[in-house]
Scaffold this active site. Structure first.
Site, PDB file in Angstrom:
ATOM      1  N   ASP A   1      43.965 -28.584 -18.956  1.00  0.00           N
ATOM      2  CA  ASP A   1      43.896 -29.775 -19.803  1.00  0.00           C
ATOM      3  C   ASP A   1      45.203 -30.573 -19.616  1.00  0.00           C
ATOM      4  O   ASP A   1      46.279 -30.070 -19.927  1.00  0.00           O
ATOM      5  CB  ASP A   1      43.750 -29.292 -21.255  1.00  0.00           C
ATOM      6  CG  ASP A   1      43.652 -30.433 -22.240  1.00  0.00           C
ATOM      7  OD1 ASP A   1      43.875 -31.579 -21.838  1.00  0.00           O
ATOM      8  OD2 ASP A   1      43.340 -30.151 -23.417  1.00  0.00           O
TER       9      ASP A   1
ATOM     10  N   ARG B   1      39.415 -34.823 -17.953  1.00  0.00           N
ATOM     11  CA  ARG B   1      38.921 -34.072 -16.804  1.00  0.00           C
ATOM     12  C   ARG B   1      37.485 -34.416 -16.402  1.00  0.00           C
ATOM     13  O   ARG B   1      37.222 -34.701 -15.221  1.00  0.00           O
ATOM     14  CB  ARG B   1      39.028 -32.560 -17.089  1.00  0.00           C
ATOM     15  CG  ARG B   1      40.456 -32.076 -17.215  1.00  0.00           C
ATOM     16  CD  ARG B   1      40.538 -30.707 -17.845  1.00  0.00           C
ATOM     17  NE  ARG B   1      40.156 -30.729 -19.256  1.00  0.00           N
ATOM     18  CZ  ARG B   1      40.041 -29.670 -20.019  1.00  0.00           C
ATOM     19  NH1 ARG B   1      40.270 -28.470 -19.508  1.00  0.00           N
ATOM     20  NH2 ARG B   1      39.704 -29.787 -21.291  1.00  0.00           N
TER      21      ARG B   1
ATOM     22  N   CYS C   1      34.060 -31.303 -20.415  1.00  0.00           N
ATOM     23  CA  CYS C   1      35.386 -30.813 -20.824  1.00  0.00           C
ATOM     24  C   CYS C   1      35.454 -30.905 -22.350  1.00  0.00           C
ATOM     25  O   CYS C   1      34.408 -30.964 -23.017  1.00  0.00           O
ATOM     26  CB  CYS C   1      36.506 -31.595 -20.139  1.00  0.00           C
ATOM     27  SG  CYS C   1      36.553 -33.360 -20.514  1.00  0.00           S
TER      28      CYS C   1
HETATM   29  P1  4NP Z   1      39.824 -33.586 -21.729  1.00  0.00           P
HETATM   30  O1  4NP Z   1      41.305 -33.707 -22.373  1.00  0.00           O
HETATM   31  O2  4NP Z   1      39.162 -32.424 -22.427  1.00  0.00           O
HETATM   32  O3  4NP Z   1      40.098 -33.305 -20.290  1.00  0.00           O
HETATM   33  O4  4NP Z   1      39.148 -34.911 -21.998  1.00  0.00           O
HETATM   34  C1  4NP Z   1      41.538 -33.803 -23.744  1.00  0.00           C
HETATM   35  C2  4NP Z   1      41.352 -34.992 -24.397  1.00  0.00           C
HETATM   36  C3  4NP Z   1      41.618 -35.097 -25.748  1.00  0.00           C
HETATM   37  C4  4NP Z   1      42.058 -33.995 -26.445  1.00  0.00           C
HETATM   38  C5  4NP Z   1      42.244 -32.787 -25.803  1.00  0.00           C
HETATM   39  C6  4NP Z   1      41.971 -32.691 -24.445  1.00  0.00           C
HETATM   40  N1  4NP Z   1      42.351 -34.088 -27.831  1.00  0.00           N
HETATM   41  O5  4NP Z   1      42.843 -33.097 -28.401  1.00  0.00           O
HETATM   42  O6  4NP Z   1      42.087 -35.121 -28.441  1.00  0.00           O
END
Ligand code: 4NP
Length: 167
Positions: free
Chosen positions: A135, A24, A18
């Site tokens: 997300d 995720r 991800c």
């Molecule tokens: P992930 O979610 O891609 O599912 O781990 C996110 C975690 C952090 C961020 C964005 C999405 N961020 O912008 O820091």
């Protein structure tokens, strides 16, 4: 360990990807570990996760995701890391959570054969209808629950595809 089960399944290394590798993909990683352990295939199917953005490297999964996952019996202990082009040598199946991750992985893939290892998580859904895993980072509790519903369905579908030698 049931050796009959092991002998019918080709050793398979799965990487879930991800953006941040704190919501995720570590949840997918924890759900798949749980399923594979339950059916006695932990020595045949290996699982890891990574993110296309390295800004959370070294961190445990987001506390909200850990809490929601734990309520379903998944203890998420992965530490975030950034995906690298060498992951295409180390894994057989690389699963993107959304189109951004998919495109980033395509750019990173070192060869045409490597590109063939990239899939979308939603390709493996059998019950829920969705074209990406949303997300949940800026969402409330329902966003995390929705992600876990999608991931549980897709992990089961992915496991069935491996067992039926479709992958
Ligand atoms: P992930 O979610 O891609 O599912 O781990 C996110 C975690 C952090 C961020 C964005 C999405 N961020 O912008 O820091």
């Amino acid at each position: 360990m049931n050796s009959d089960k092991q002998s019918t399944i080709k050793p398979t290394r799965i990487l879930f990807v991800c953006l941040g590798n704190i919501c995720r993909s570590p949840a997918a990683d924890g759900i798949m570990h749980h399923k594979v352990f339950e059916i006695g295939l932990k020595d045949v199917i290996s699982i890891d996760s990574a993110g296309t953005y390295g800004g959370h490297s070294g961190e445990l999964p987001d506390a909200r995701m850990r809490q929601h996952a734990l309520k379903r019996g998944y203890n998420l202990t992965h530490h975030s890391r950034k995906v690298t082009s060498s992951d295409f040598d180390r894994f057989d199946i690389i699963v993107a959570m959304d189109d951004y991750n998919f495109q980033d992985l395509f750019r990173l893939a070192p060869s045409v054969d490597a590109e063939k290892k990239i899939f979308r998580m939603t390709d493996f859904l059998t019950k829920i209808s969705a074209d990406h895993v949303p997300d949940p980072y800026y969402d409330g509790a329902s966003g995390f629950e929705r992600v876990l519903d999608i991931l549980e369905d897709a992990c089961e579908g992915l496991l069935q595809s491996i067992k039926q030698r479709k992958l």
